[in-house]
Design a protein around this motif. Structure first.
Motif, PDB file in Angstrom:
ATOM      1  N   PRO A 189       1.164  -1.225   0.300  1.00 48.29           N
ATOM      2  CA  PRO A 189       0.112   0.013  -0.463  1.00 48.29           C
ATOM      3  C   PRO A 189       1.062   1.253   0.083  1.00 48.29           C
ATOM      4  N   LEU A 190       0.448   2.059  -0.819  1.00 50.13           N
ATOM      5  CA  LEU A 190       0.749   3.415  -0.509  1.00 50.13           C
ATOM      6  C   LEU A 190       1.603   3.899   0.755  1.00 50.13           C
ATOM      7  N   THR A 191       0.638   4.141   1.763  1.00 54.35           N
ATOM      8  CA  THR A 191       1.045   4.378   2.775  1.00 54.35           C
ATOM      9  C   THR A 191       2.632   3.845   3.586  1.00 54.35           C
ATOM     10  N   ARG A 192       2.465   2.110   3.197  1.00 56.68           N
ATOM     11  CA  ARG A 192       3.754   1.926   3.990  1.00 56.68           C
ATOM     12  C   ARG A 192       4.495   2.094   2.765  1.00 56.68           C
ATOM     13  N   ILE A 193       4.330   2.248   1.373  1.00 50.54           N
ATOM     14  CA  ILE A 193       5.736   2.627   0.785  1.00 50.54           C
ATOM     15  C   ILE A 193       6.405   4.304   1.237  1.00 50.54           C
ATOM     16  N   ALA A 194       5.114   4.664   1.783  1.00 46.96           N
ATOM     17  CA  ALA A 194       6.119   5.920   2.876  1.00 46.96           C
ATOM     18  C   ALA A 194       6.535   5.899   3.482  1.00 46.96           C
ATOM     19  N   GLU A 195       5.992   4.667   4.216  1.00 46.61           N
ATOM     20  CA  GLU A 195       6.611   4.321   5.560  1.00 46.61           C
ATOM     21  C   GLU A 195       8.376   3.920   5.009  1.00 46.61           C
ATOM     22  N   VAL A 196       8.317   3.580   4.306  1.00 45.30           N
ATOM     23  CA  VAL A 196       9.880   2.929   4.306  1.00 45.30           C
ATOM     24  C   VAL A 196      10.789   4.161   3.501  1.00 45.30           C
ATOM     25  N   LEU A 197      10.565   4.665   2.374  1.00 44.32           N
ATOM     26  CA  LEU A 197      11.011   5.671   2.322  1.00 44.32           C
ATOM     27  C   LEU A 197      11.497   6.880   3.453  1.00 44.32           C
ATOM     28  N   GLY A 198      10.383   6.764   4.040  1.00 47.49           N
ATOM     29  CA  GLY A 198      10.746   7.949   5.193  1.00 47.49           C
ATOM     30  C   GLY A 198      11.803   7.459   6.416  1.00 47.49           C
TER      31      GLY A 198
END
Length: 288
Positions: A71-80
């Protein structure tokens, strides 16, 4: 700007950047809109997007994570995150995926049994009995919840009620969960956790002080006859537990019994101390 889309030594047009990142311009616009990968510069007059060459690695990483259905929210967490923390977040996501797939695999096997006409074989594994239970005072906590959140909520809510039972004369029986409507990934019940207690007046005082924050209540359950089957800790997991409920329902129909209330799970054993093959729960229906 050069013919290959290089604006200067550092900036690339969206087309040139897309070619380097092996992505489409449409995907890059989507990543920008979602806040996953913003252009280094946007021309105020034309709206053209420009990217830096050093953003290629991030663009490719987003695309690879998307291939994991993340999910896009999880991608944002990984990238952050940075370094090992980013890797740990990816590992946590993938562990969730593997648990979900394992559950889906078990559900597929269960459905194969039903669709192939082997349901009776599954039901025959369960021993069905009846028991008469007296009227009892119960303190309760209710919640609308989907199936994926149900196990966590059951453990937490029963823990809260068992602690509260000490203020209500102490527990007088095994805790149980009542399903007033179906709980699945599409239907959210509600479910109701219940603990029998000794002192009705103290229980009503406790509920009044708690207020509606957790949808707590007190009631007197009337005496009832239950048709039930006993299952192990491993069988409590979804969808194995569905076969237990259906086995009891089939037995009730064969005995000419009617359902007299919502189904329930009665947890009579120490869940944490029990092993996978230890009996921990009765799947039960009030009958008449």
């Amino acid at each position: 700007m050069t013919e290959d889309g290089i604006v200067d030594d550092d900036l690339l047009t969206i087309g040139a950047f897309a070619a380097r990142a092996r992505l489409s311009a449409k995907a890059l616009r989507l990543y920008d809109r979602l806040g996953l990968l913003s252009p280094a510069q946007v021309d105020d007059s034309s709206g053209y997007r420009y990217y830096r060459a050093d953003q290629v690695e991030r663009a490719r990483l987003v695309a690879l994570l998307r291939q994991l259905d993340m999910p896009l929210t999880r991608i944002a967490e990984v990238l952050g995150a940075e370094g090992p923390e980013a890797a740990d977040r990816l590992a946590a996501y993938w562990a969730d995926v593997e648990r979900r797939v394992a559950g889906q695999r078990t559900l597929a096997e269960y459905l194969r049994g039903r669709l192939s006409g082997r349901s009776s074989e599954m039901y025959e594994k369960f021993v069905i009995e009846t028991v008469d239970v007296p009227a009892q005072v119960v303190i309760t906590e209710s919640r609308h919840t989907l199936a994926d959140e149900l196990p966590t909520w059951i453990g937490a809510s029963l823990g809260r009620l068992e602690a509260a039972a000490r203020e209500c004369g102490g527990p007088t029986g095994a805790p149980f969960v009542v399903y007033h409507s179906e709980v699945s990934m599409e239907s959210d019940g509600p479910a109701e956790s219940c603990v029998p207690v000794a002192d009705e007046a103290a229980a009503r005082k406790w509920a009044a002080e708690r207020g509606p924050s957790r949808q707590t209540a007190v009631r007197v359950d009337p005496a009832a006859r239950l048709a039930y089957t006993r299952i192990t800790k491993a069988q409590v997991a979804h969808p194995q537990i569905l076969a237990a409920f259906e086995a009891v329902e089939q037995w009730m129909a064969g005995q000419g019994l009617e359902m007299a209330g919502p189904c329930r799970e009665i947890y009579f054993a120490d869940w944490d101390a029990a092993g996978p093959q230890d009996p921990v729960c009765d799947v039960a229906f009030p009958v008449k």
